[in-house]
Design a protein around this motif. Sequence first.
Motif, PDB file in Angstrom:
ATOM      1  N   ASN A  87       1.375  -7.997   1.412  1.00  0.00           N
ATOM      2  CA  ASN A  87       2.592  -7.495   2.061  1.00  0.00           C
ATOM      3  C   ASN A  87       3.825  -8.284   1.631  1.00  0.00           C
ATOM      4  N   VAL A  88       3.664  -9.569   1.427  1.00  0.00           N
ATOM      5  CA  VAL A  88       4.775 -10.390   0.939  1.00  0.00           C
ATOM      6  C   VAL A  88       5.127  -9.999  -0.497  1.00  0.00           C
ATOM      7  N   VAL A  89       4.086  -9.800  -1.318  1.00  0.00           N
ATOM      8  CA  VAL A  89       4.298  -9.506  -2.740  1.00  0.00           C
ATOM      9  C   VAL A  89       5.015  -8.165  -2.937  1.00  0.00           C
ATOM     10  N   ILE A  90       4.667  -7.170  -2.138  1.00  0.00           N
ATOM     11  CA  ILE A  90       5.220  -5.828  -2.366  1.00  0.00           C
ATOM     12  C   ILE A  90       6.476  -5.563  -1.529  1.00  0.00           C
ATOM     13  N   LEU A  91       6.861  -6.522  -0.711  1.00  0.00           N
ATOM     14  CA  LEU A  91       7.928  -6.267   0.265  1.00  0.00           C
ATOM     15  C   LEU A  91       9.236  -5.797  -0.383  1.00  0.00           C
ATOM     16  N   HIS A  95      10.927  -1.978  -0.737  1.00  0.00           N
ATOM     17  CA  HIS A  95      12.286  -1.792  -0.229  1.00  0.00           C
ATOM     18  C   HIS A  95      13.192  -1.183  -1.304  1.00  0.00           C
ATOM     19  N   ASP A  96      13.114  -1.742  -2.509  1.00  0.00           N
ATOM     20  CA  ASP A  96      14.074  -1.385  -3.552  1.00  0.00           C
ATOM     21  C   ASP A  96      13.897   0.031  -4.080  1.00  0.00           C
ATOM     22  N   GLY A 163      -7.795  -1.193  -2.735  1.00  0.00           N
ATOM     23  CA  GLY A 163      -6.571  -0.487  -2.346  1.00  0.00           C
ATOM     24  C   GLY A 163      -5.383  -1.421  -2.200  1.00  0.00           C
ATOM     25  N   ALA A 164      -5.630  -2.589  -1.631  1.00  0.00           N
ATOM     26  CA  ALA A 164      -4.541  -3.554  -1.433  1.00  0.00           C
ATOM     27  C   ALA A 164      -4.029  -4.065  -2.783  1.00  0.00           C
ATOM     28  N   PHE A 165      -4.956  -4.332  -3.700  1.00  0.00           N
ATOM     29  CA  PHE A 165      -4.554  -4.828  -5.028  1.00  0.00           C
ATOM     30  C   PHE A 165      -3.859  -3.724  -5.839  1.00  0.00           C
ATOM     31  N   GLN A 166      -4.275  -2.493  -5.604  1.00  0.00           N
ATOM     32  CA  GLN A 166      -3.659  -1.364  -6.314  1.00  0.00           C
ATOM     33  C   GLN A 166      -2.176  -1.228  -5.938  1.00  0.00           C
ATOM     34  N   TRP A 167      -1.845  -1.495  -4.682  1.00  0.00           N
ATOM     35  CA  TRP A 167      -0.419  -1.478  -4.289  1.00  0.00           C
ATOM     36  C   TRP A 167       0.391  -2.385  -5.209  1.00  0.00           C
ATOM     37  N   VAL A 168      -0.157  -3.591  -5.426  1.00  0.00           N
ATOM     38  CA  VAL A 168       0.556  -4.571  -6.249  1.00  0.00           C
ATOM     39  C   VAL A 168       0.673  -4.058  -7.681  1.00  0.00           C
ATOM     40  N   ARG A 169      -0.403  -3.512  -8.218  1.00  0.00           N
ATOM     41  CA  ARG A 169      -0.389  -3.012  -9.597  1.00  0.00           C
ATOM     42  C   ARG A 169       0.644  -1.906  -9.785  1.00  0.00           C
ATOM     43  N   TYR A 174       3.892  -8.283 -10.848  1.00  0.00           N
ATOM     44  CA  TYR A 174       3.407  -9.604 -10.428  1.00  0.00           C
ATOM     45  C   TYR A 174       1.938  -9.779 -10.809  1.00  0.00           C
ATOM     46  N   LYS A 175       1.592 -10.923 -11.377  1.00  0.00           N
ATOM     47  CA  LYS A 175       0.200 -11.228 -11.739  1.00  0.00           C
ATOM     48  C   LYS A 175      -0.511 -11.829 -10.533  1.00  0.00           C
ATOM     49  N   LEU A 176      -1.374 -11.023  -9.926  1.00  0.00           N
ATOM     50  CA  LEU A 176      -2.098 -11.491  -8.736  1.00  0.00           C
ATOM     51  C   LEU A 176      -3.171 -12.511  -9.083  1.00  0.00           C
TER      52      LEU A 176
END
Lengths: 205, 205
Positions: A87-91, A95-96, A163-169, A174-176
């Motif tokens: 949630n921090v990574v995708i915040l 938003h943008d 699913g959570a990691f896919q949001w980031v991708r 960002y490299k998780l």
Amino acid sequence: MSLAHKGLPFDRNRVSFKEIPKLENGYSAKVPIIRDEDKLIADSFAIALYLEDRYPDRPSLFKGEGGRAMARFVEGWSQMIIHPFINVVILMPVHDLLDTPNQAYFRESREKIFGRTLEDVAATRDAKREAFTASLEPIRKTLLSQPFIGGESPLFADYIVFGAFQWVRVLTSYKLFDAGDPVQDWFERCLDLHGGVAREIKAAA
Amino acid sequence: MSLAHKGLPFDRNRVSFKEIPKLENGYSAKVPIIRDEDKLIADSFAIALYLEDRYPDRPSLFKGEGGRAMARFVEGWSQMIIHPFINVVILMPVHDLLDTPNQAYFRESREKIFGRTLEDVAATRDAKREAFTASLEPIRKTLLSQPFIGGESPLFADYIVFGAFQWVRVLTSYKLFDAGDPVQDWFERCLDLHGGVAREIKAAA
């Protein structure tokens, strides 16, 4: 992923945050929601349970009572360990990409949850990454015995974490994961599943 | 717990640390070890897998392929989250009940692992308790849906976590859980299982 796992055809609909409460006559305040003929179901876990019971002859999402029960543990772990960092990574990326009314909704609702500005929360990202990486150790331990959390092939428990990691991708560059992390290899295996259905959604540049 | 779950009769043998490498002609450097007729098996998980395959008609320890796979995740989680704190809690109590040669062995082997004196490690206990309590959240989330990690009834995954807490109960009077913690209620349910076999071992005063 659960629908693809069951080999069921489906259409996807893009919705904005502010549209969610109006979907299906206000059926649920949150997505995901599925409609299967005249049946509505919200919440990923409830959807997986519904699909398992409604389509028992298709590939199982739980492989037995034990798998069904322990998927709850993986869900609890994911909610506690994975989601707060994701949630921090995708915040800010989320938003943008929103339009102005949705940005206002997103900022207000999220700042209420966090008790801080979006920018203050997002600024904690890099400091939290090392603890996040360490916290993935239960997945790494699992992958010493088997290629998926579900065993030789993936189950719903894999999709919970995936699913959570896919949001980031999809939302950020960002490299998780660190180079050589077995969790990255598992994530790539998940992207290849079911004809690469999850890879069809393009990674953010 | 796995033997009791399968309803198999068994004898227990008390051994000291220094005797372990001599057991069964040096079969394993660690306990648990079981002997079933002429078959030897070491390591709790390997024992559970053996019992499941050898006694398939008795109550299942995994309830299906999914449960078998995800028990690895619970094991990884327990090793990463539960064991480090439990090891701190039981460190001096274990030391104090050993005889002199075993105390020397225990101190040397553990101080090598920790890179600090036993006393320095044990002194971190109270400062670590709050983070430990928080880290049990995946169990609490699971118990919102069901009375055991394994679902309506316990599976090997429950015994993985239970075993670590049982060390604390038997060796120390330390309160692991806050009043009203659902994890405590679950622990008590585990103590009642299989005719109260785990409660037969007296709690430390």
